[in-house]
Design a protein around this motif. Structure first.
Motif, PDB file in Angstrom:
ATOM      1  N   ILE A   1       0.923  -1.124   0.292  1.00  0.00           N
ATOM      2  CA  ILE A   1       0.047  -0.140   0.305  1.00  0.00           C
ATOM      3  C   ILE A   1       1.217   1.501  -0.259  1.00  0.00           C
ATOM      4  O   ILE A   1       1.865   0.811   1.004  1.00  0.00           O
ATOM      5  CB  ILE A   1      -0.746   0.093   1.103  1.00  0.00           C
ATOM      6  CG1 ILE A   1      -1.518  -1.330   1.333  1.00  0.00           C
ATOM      7  CG2 ILE A   1      -1.595   1.144   0.544  1.00  0.00           C
ATOM      8  CD1 ILE A   1      -2.259  -0.963   2.460  1.00  0.00           C
ATOM      9  N   CYS A   2       0.418   2.160  -1.036  1.00  0.00           N
ATOM     10  CA  CYS A   2       1.390   3.584  -1.232  1.00  0.00           C
ATOM     11  C   CYS A   2       1.336   4.597  -1.599  1.00  0.00           C
ATOM     12  O   CYS A   2      -0.071   4.497  -2.099  1.00  0.00           O
ATOM     13  CB  CYS A   2       3.221   2.483  -1.986  1.00  0.00           C
ATOM     14  SG  CYS A   2       2.096   3.390  -4.130  1.00  0.00           S
ATOM     15  N   GLU A   3       1.460   5.678  -1.407  1.00  0.00           N
ATOM     16  CA  GLU A   3       1.515   7.177  -1.965  1.00  0.00           C
ATOM     17  C   GLU A   3       1.644   7.269  -3.418  1.00  0.00           C
ATOM     18  O   GLU A   3       2.528   6.513  -3.182  1.00  0.00           O
ATOM     19  CB  GLU A   3       1.852   8.543  -0.583  1.00  0.00           C
ATOM     20  CG  GLU A   3       1.585   8.145   1.049  1.00  0.00           C
ATOM     21  CD  GLU A   3       0.251   8.952   1.078  1.00  0.00           C
ATOM     22  OE1 GLU A   3       0.010  10.174   0.034  1.00  0.00           O
ATOM     23  OE2 GLU A   3       0.176   9.012   1.711  1.00  0.00           O
ATOM     24  N   PRO A   4       0.638   7.941  -3.563  1.00  0.00           N
ATOM     25  CA  PRO A   4       1.205   7.686  -5.360  1.00  0.00           C
ATOM     26  C   PRO A   4       1.966   7.480  -5.178  1.00  0.00           C
ATOM     27  O   PRO A   4       2.246   8.121  -6.823  1.00  0.00           O
ATOM     28  CB  PRO A   4      -0.241   9.374  -5.486  1.00  0.00           C
ATOM     29  CG  PRO A   4      -1.239   8.910  -4.475  1.00  0.00           C
ATOM     30  CD  PRO A   4      -0.496   8.341  -3.340  1.00  0.00           C
ATOM     31  N   ALA A   5       3.150   9.291  -4.548  1.00  0.00           N
ATOM     32  CA  ALA A   5       4.835   9.213  -5.201  1.00  0.00           C
ATOM     33  C   ALA A   5       5.119   8.244  -5.185  1.00  0.00           C
ATOM     34  O   ALA A   5       6.082   7.979  -6.474  1.00  0.00           O
ATOM     35  CB  ALA A   5       4.762  10.013  -4.441  1.00  0.00           C
TER      36      ALA A   5
ATOM     37  N   ALA B   1       5.754  -0.277  -9.133  1.00  0.00           N
ATOM     38  CA  ALA B   1       4.822  -1.036  -9.570  1.00  0.00           C
ATOM     39  C   ALA B   1       5.217  -1.829 -10.766  1.00  0.00           C
ATOM     40  O   ALA B   1       5.252  -3.372 -10.902  1.00  0.00           O
ATOM     41  CB  ALA B   1       3.864  -0.159 -10.862  1.00  0.00           C
ATOM     42  N   PRO B   2       6.953  -2.271 -11.184  1.00  0.00           N
ATOM     43  CA  PRO B   2       7.461  -2.782 -11.692  1.00  0.00           C
ATOM     44  C   PRO B   2       7.208  -3.749 -10.640  1.00  0.00           C
ATOM     45  O   PRO B   2       7.998  -5.256 -11.073  1.00  0.00           O
ATOM     46  CB  PRO B   2       8.870  -2.178 -12.386  1.00  0.00           C
ATOM     47  CG  PRO B   2       8.454  -0.680 -11.862  1.00  0.00           C
ATOM     48  CD  PRO B   2       7.166  -0.655 -11.475  1.00  0.00           C
ATOM     49  N   TYR B   3       7.952  -3.728 -10.025  1.00  0.00           N
ATOM     50  CA  TYR B   3       8.620  -5.041  -9.063  1.00  0.00           C
ATOM     51  C   TYR B   3       7.393  -5.547  -7.682  1.00  0.00           C
ATOM     52  O   TYR B   3       7.166  -6.620  -7.792  1.00  0.00           O
ATOM     53  CB  TYR B   3       9.311  -4.424  -7.961  1.00  0.00           C
ATOM     54  CG  TYR B   3      10.537  -3.750  -7.954  1.00  0.00           C
ATOM     55  CD1 TYR B   3      11.365  -4.586  -8.234  1.00  0.00           C
ATOM     56  CD2 TYR B   3      10.258  -2.146  -7.920  1.00  0.00           C
ATOM     57  CE1 TYR B   3      13.063  -3.979  -8.962  1.00  0.00           C
ATOM     58  CE2 TYR B   3      11.779  -1.384  -8.880  1.00  0.00           C
ATOM     59  CZ  TYR B   3      12.532  -2.009  -8.747  1.00  0.00           C
ATOM     60  OH  TYR B   3      13.489  -1.718  -9.369  1.00  0.00           O
ATOM     61  N   PHE B   4       6.080  -4.917  -8.350  1.00  0.00           N
ATOM     62  CA  PHE B   4       4.776  -5.707  -7.520  1.00  0.00           C
ATOM     63  C   PHE B   4       3.231  -5.534  -8.528  1.00  0.00           C
ATOM     64  O   PHE B   4       2.581  -4.828  -8.114  1.00  0.00           O
ATOM     65  CB  PHE B   4       4.435  -4.973  -6.437  1.00  0.00           C
ATOM     66  CG  PHE B   4       5.762  -5.078  -5.202  1.00  0.00           C
ATOM     67  CD1 PHE B   4       5.351  -5.963  -4.137  1.00  0.00           C
ATOM     68  CD2 PHE B   4       6.527  -3.895  -5.126  1.00  0.00           C
ATOM     69  CE1 PHE B   4       6.324  -6.408  -3.481  1.00  0.00           C
ATOM     70  CE2 PHE B   4       7.882  -4.478  -4.010  1.00  0.00           C
ATOM     71  CZ  PHE B   4       7.717  -5.196  -3.220  1.00  0.00           C
ATOM     72  N   PRO B   5       4.309  -5.890  -9.562  1.00  0.00           N
ATOM     73  CA  PRO B   5       2.876  -6.024 -10.708  1.00  0.00           C
ATOM     74  C   PRO B   5       1.214  -6.511 -10.225  1.00  0.00           C
ATOM     75  O   PRO B   5       1.385  -7.646  -9.524  1.00  0.00           O
ATOM     76  CB  PRO B   5       3.405  -6.385 -11.778  1.00  0.00           C
ATOM     77  CG  PRO B   5       4.482  -7.687 -11.496  1.00  0.00           C
ATOM     78  CD  PRO B   5       5.340  -6.600 -10.522  1.00  0.00           C
ATOM     79  N   GLY B   6       0.913  -5.568  -9.604  1.00  0.00           N
ATOM     80  CA  GLY B   6      -0.935  -6.533  -9.670  1.00  0.00           C
ATOM     81  C   GLY B   6      -1.346  -6.663  -8.121  1.00  0.00           C
ATOM     82  O   GLY B   6      -2.467  -7.059  -7.560  1.00  0.00           O
ATOM     83  N   ASP B   7       0.020  -6.015  -7.086  1.00  0.00           N
ATOM     84  CA  ASP B   7       0.182  -6.395  -6.373  1.00  0.00           C
ATOM     85  C   ASP B   7       0.541  -4.634  -4.910  1.00  0.00           C
ATOM     86  O   ASP B   7       0.668  -4.692  -4.421  1.00  0.00           O
ATOM     87  CB  ASP B   7       1.528  -7.445  -5.722  1.00  0.00           C
ATOM     88  CG  ASP B   7       0.781  -8.591  -6.108  1.00  0.00           C
ATOM     89  OD1 ASP B   7      -0.149  -9.003  -5.832  1.00  0.00           O
ATOM     90  OD2 ASP B   7       1.180  -9.499  -7.137  1.00  0.00           O
ATOM     91  N   LEU B   8      -0.285  -4.194  -6.388  1.00  0.00           N
ATOM     92  CA  LEU B   8       0.648  -2.721  -5.303  1.00  0.00           C
ATOM     93  C   LEU B   8      -1.368  -1.993  -5.514  1.00  0.00           C
ATOM     94  O   LEU B   8      -1.965  -1.484  -5.966  1.00  0.00           O
ATOM     95  CB  LEU B   8       1.123  -1.501  -6.302  1.00  0.00           C
ATOM     96  CG  LEU B   8       1.827  -1.087  -5.885  1.00  0.00           C
ATOM     97  CD1 LEU B   8       2.655  -0.712  -4.574  1.00  0.00           C
ATOM     98  CD2 LEU B   8       2.453   0.317  -7.369  1.00  0.00           C
ATOM     99  N   LEU B   9      -1.492  -1.547  -4.061  1.00  0.00           N
ATOM    100  CA  LEU B   9      -2.438  -0.625  -3.965  1.00  0.00           C
ATOM    101  C   LEU B   9      -2.356   0.977  -3.343  1.00  0.00           C
ATOM    102  O   LEU B   9      -1.466   1.052  -2.414  1.00  0.00           O
ATOM    103  CB  LEU B   9      -3.433  -1.040  -2.618  1.00  0.00           C
ATOM    104  CG  LEU B   9      -3.847  -1.982  -2.999  1.00  0.00           C
ATOM    105  CD1 LEU B   9      -4.447  -3.053  -1.782  1.00  0.00           C
ATOM    106  CD2 LEU B   9      -4.858  -1.878  -3.507  1.00  0.00           C
ATOM    107  N   VAL B  10      -2.897   1.660  -4.600  1.00  0.00           N
ATOM    108  CA  VAL B  10      -2.009   2.967  -3.966  1.00  0.00           C
ATOM    109  C   VAL B  10      -3.652   3.286  -3.225  1.00  0.00           C
ATOM    110  O   VAL B  10      -4.441   3.894  -3.643  1.00  0.00           O
ATOM    111  CB  VAL B  10      -2.435   3.646  -5.652  1.00  0.00           C
ATOM    112  CG1 VAL B  10      -1.509   5.460  -5.285  1.00  0.00           C
ATOM    113  CG2 VAL B  10      -1.196   3.258  -6.602  1.00  0.00           C
TER     114      VAL B  10
END
Length: 126
Positions: free
Chosen positions: A90-94, A100-109
């Motif tokens: 889970i990350c901030e938009p910045a 994204a390249p390291y967690f494709p499909g597993d990133l919640l903005v």
């Protein structure tokens, strides 16, 4: 059997969010572990023995990144992937483009104006 979750976080500023996620998981029958704040302050990235054991015993690694990524958090996320643990961040938009390249499909903005959306998405994911 409930899922055991390890909640990595980028800096001491992210600890409150990590603890909130731990409480949310506990209410839903998913025990979690949040490393102590002092582990975010060292620069060598080596995990303390308790955190290392908890990471190995967890089925899922959740990362929380809003302001900075400590060496410990980077190590925890790398080990999660190395140990083939389901890892979601889970990350901030910045941080989104960088992660994204390291967690494709597993990133919640996280939308700072509405953090509940990310929390409910995470609970759906779990």
């Amino acid at each position: 059997m409930s899922l055991k979750i390890y909640i990595a976080y980028g800096s001491t500023n992210d600890q409150v969010t990590a603890l909130r996620l731990k409480a949310l998981g506990a209410v839903n029958g998913m025990p979690g572990f949040v490393p102590p704040a002092h582990t975010r302050e060292n620069n060598h990235g080596l995990l303390d023995p308790v955190s290392s054991q908890q990471l190995r015993e967890s089925e899922i690694i959740v990362g929380v990144l809003t302001s900075a990524m400590s060496a410990a958090c980077q190590q925890e996320l790398n080990l999660g992937k190395q140990f083939s643990k389901k890892t979601i961040v889970i990350c901030e938009p910045a941080w989104a483009n960088q992660l994204a390249p390291y967690f494709p499909g597993d990133l919640l903005v996280l939308d700072p104006a509405n953090p509940a959306v990310a929390e409910s998405s995470l609970m759906s994911f779990l």
